[in-house]
Design a protein around this motif. Structure first.
Motif, short mmCIF file in Angstrom:
data_model
loop_
_atom_site.label_atom_id
_atom_site.label_comp_id
_atom_site.label_asym_id
_atom_site.label_seq_id
_atom_site.Cartn_x
_atom_site.Cartn_y
_atom_site.Cartn_z
N GLY A 188 -20.00 -1.59 -6.78
CA GLY A 188 -20.64 -2.68 -6.54
C GLY A 188 -21.14 -2.72 -5.06
O GLY A 188 -20.13 -3.03 -4.40
N THR A 189 -22.21 -2.95 -4.97
CA THR A 189 -22.71 -2.90 -3.51
C THR A 189 -23.69 -4.35 -3.35
O THR A 189 -24.43 -4.31 -4.20
N ALA A 190 -23.32 -5.04 -2.33
CA ALA A 190 -23.91 -6.28 -2.26
C ALA A 190 -25.59 -6.21 -1.86
O ALA A 190 -25.92 -6.23 -0.79
N THR A 191 -26.37 -5.98 -2.78
CA THR A 191 -27.70 -6.14 -2.83
C THR A 191 -28.52 -6.91 -3.89
O THR A 191 -27.82 -7.37 -4.80
N GLU A 192 -29.58 -7.19 -3.52
CA GLU A 192 -30.46 -8.11 -4.44
C GLU A 192 -30.51 -7.33 -5.85
O GLU A 192 -30.52 -8.07 -6.90
N LEU A 193 -30.50 -6.16 -5.78
CA LEU A 193 -30.37 -5.43 -7.15
C LEU A 193 -29.46 -5.50 -8.06
O LEU A 193 -29.25 -5.84 -9.10
N LEU A 194 -28.19 -5.68 -7.18
CA LEU A 194 -27.06 -5.64 -8.01
C LEU A 194 -26.99 -7.11 -8.64
O LEU A 194 -26.48 -7.42 -9.72
N ARG A 195 -27.63 -8.05 -7.83
CA ARG A 195 -27.36 -9.49 -8.25
C ARG A 195 -28.40 -9.49 -9.64
O ARG A 195 -27.83 -10.38 -10.50
N GLU A 196 -29.50 -8.95 -9.56
CA GLU A 196 -30.40 -8.94 -10.79
C GLU A 196 -29.68 -8.33 -11.85
O GLU A 196 -29.76 -8.76 -12.95
N VAL A 197 -29.20 -7.31 -11.81
CA VAL A 197 -28.43 -6.41 -13.11
C VAL A 197 -27.34 -7.31 -13.49
O VAL A 197 -27.32 -7.42 -14.69
N ARG A 198 -26.31 -7.76 -12.52
CA ARG A 198 -25.36 -8.72 -13.14
C ARG A 198 -25.85 -9.92 -13.85
O ARG A 198 -25.09 -10.18 -14.57
N GLY A 199 -26.87 -10.44 -13.17
CA GLY A 199 -27.52 -11.52 -14.06
C GLY A 199 -27.84 -11.35 -15.27
O GLY A 199 -27.53 -11.95 -16.27
N ALA A 200 -28.49 -10.24 -15.45
CA ALA A 200 -29.16 -9.52 -16.75
C ALA A 200 -27.86 -9.38 -17.74
O ALA A 200 -27.81 -9.66 -18.86
N PHE A 201 -26.73 -8.89 -17.19
CA PHE A 201 -25.60 -8.63 -18.01
C PHE A 201 -24.75 -9.90 -18.29
O PHE A 201 -23.85 -9.87 -19.08
N GLY A 202 -25.16 -10.95 -17.72
CA GLY A 202 -24.35 -12.43 -17.83
C GLY A 202 -22.98 -12.44 -16.97
O GLY A 202 -22.06 -13.03 -17.37
#
Length: 241
Positions: A188-202
Motif C-alpha cells: 500500500g502506497t500513499a496515493t489518491e488511487l489507494l484512497r479510492e480503492v480502499r474506500g470502494a472496499f470499505g
C-alpha cells in the motif's frame, strides 16, 4: 581501478521515459530523477499536472498521451529527440476499478488491460531499439506482493498478472541484448488511487501507515542506478510496522 572492480553508474545519465507521470507514484519518480540530474520524458493524460511537472524544469519533456488507446502511442512518441538517448522506461500508469465480474462490461476490461498492460507492452516495443543501444532498463510497477484472486478486483488482478508475464518473457528475450528488466511490487502506497480503492472496499485509509511515494521512487531509482553487472529482477516493498 582494479580489473575486478565494478564501475559505478555515474550521476546523471540518459533519459528516462515515465508513463503515468501525473499519478502519485509517477510524480514522485519524476521528481526523484530530476534530483539525480536525469532527463525525463513524462507521459500523462492530465495536461495541467504535466505542466506543473515541467514548469521551469528543463530536464522534463511533458507529453500528453491517452494510454487507453495504445494504438496511438507510436504516433505520439515518434520523432522525440529525447528518446534517441533513452536509458530506461518505467511504467507507473495504472487504473484500478473495484467491480465484480458480473458487473464488469467489455469496456471496463478493455480500459484496464489497455492502461495497465497493453500500453506497457507497446511502449516497451517502441523503445527497444534505443534500450538495446544503451544497454537500458525496463521497470514495470506491478501490484502488491502476493496479489491473487481478489473478489471485485478481477480486471486489475488479471492485468497485473499479465504484467508479470510480460516482464518475465521480456527478461528472457532481451537479456542477451543487454536490457535489464525489473518488476516492482509495492504494498500500500500513499496515493489518491489507494484512497479510492480502499474506500470502494470499505477499508480505512491512513497514509501514515503506507509506503510514501518518495520512498518507492527512491527504490526505483536505486534499481536503475545498480551497476551494469547485476539486475534486480523482482523488488518487493511492504509498509514498515
Amino acid at each position: 581501478m582494479q580489473a575486478n572492480e565494478v564501475r559505478e553508474t555515474p550521476s546523471g545519465g540518459g533519459t528516462v521515459l515515465v508513463s503515468g507521470a501525473t499519478g502519485g507514484i509517477g510524480t514522485a519518480l519524476v521528481e526523484a530523477l530530476i534530483r539525480k540530474g536525469r532527463p525525463v520524458v513524462a507521459l500523462g493524460r492530465d495536461a495541467d499536472r504535466l505542466a506543473e511537472l515541467s514548469d521551469e524544469q528543463p530536464l522534463v519533456r511533458p507529453l500528453r498521451v491517452d494510454l487507453r488507446h495504445p494504438e496511438s502511442l507510436a504516433e505520439s512518441v515518434a520523432g522525440l529527440p529525447e528518446l534517441a538517448e533513452l536509458d530506461a522506461f518505467v511504467h507507473c500508469a495504472g487504473v484500478s476499478p473495484v467491480v465484480s465480474v458480473a458487473e464488469s462490461p467489455v469496456e471496463l476490461w478493455r480500459e484496464v488491460l489497455a492502461v495497465n498492460l497493453v500500453s506497457a507492452a507497446e511502449l516497451t516495443r517502441l523503445m527497444l531499439p534505443a534500450l538495446r543501444a544503451s544497454g537500458g532498463h525496463v521497470v514495470l510497477v506491478n501490484a502488491s506482493p502476493g496479489l491473487h484472486a481478489v473478489p471485485r478486483w478481477s480486471a486489475f488482478a488479471a492485468s497485473k498478472a499479465g504484467l508479470s508475464e510480460l516482464a518475465g518473457s521480456l527478461r528472457q528475450e532481451e537479456g542477451p541484448n543487454g536490457v535489464r528488466v525489473t518488476s516492482v511490487h509495492p504494498g500500500g502506497t500513499a496515493t489518491e488511487l489507494l484512497r479510492e480503492v480502499r474506500g470502494a472496499f470499505g477499508r480505512d485509509y491512513d497514509p501514515a501507515e503506507c509506503i510514501q511515494p518518495a520512498t518507492l521512487a527512491r527504490a526505483v531509482v536505486d534499481a536503475l542506478d545498480l551497476p551494469r553487472d547485476a539486475q534486480i529482477t523482482e523488488l518487493h516493498l511492504r509498509p514498515s510496522p
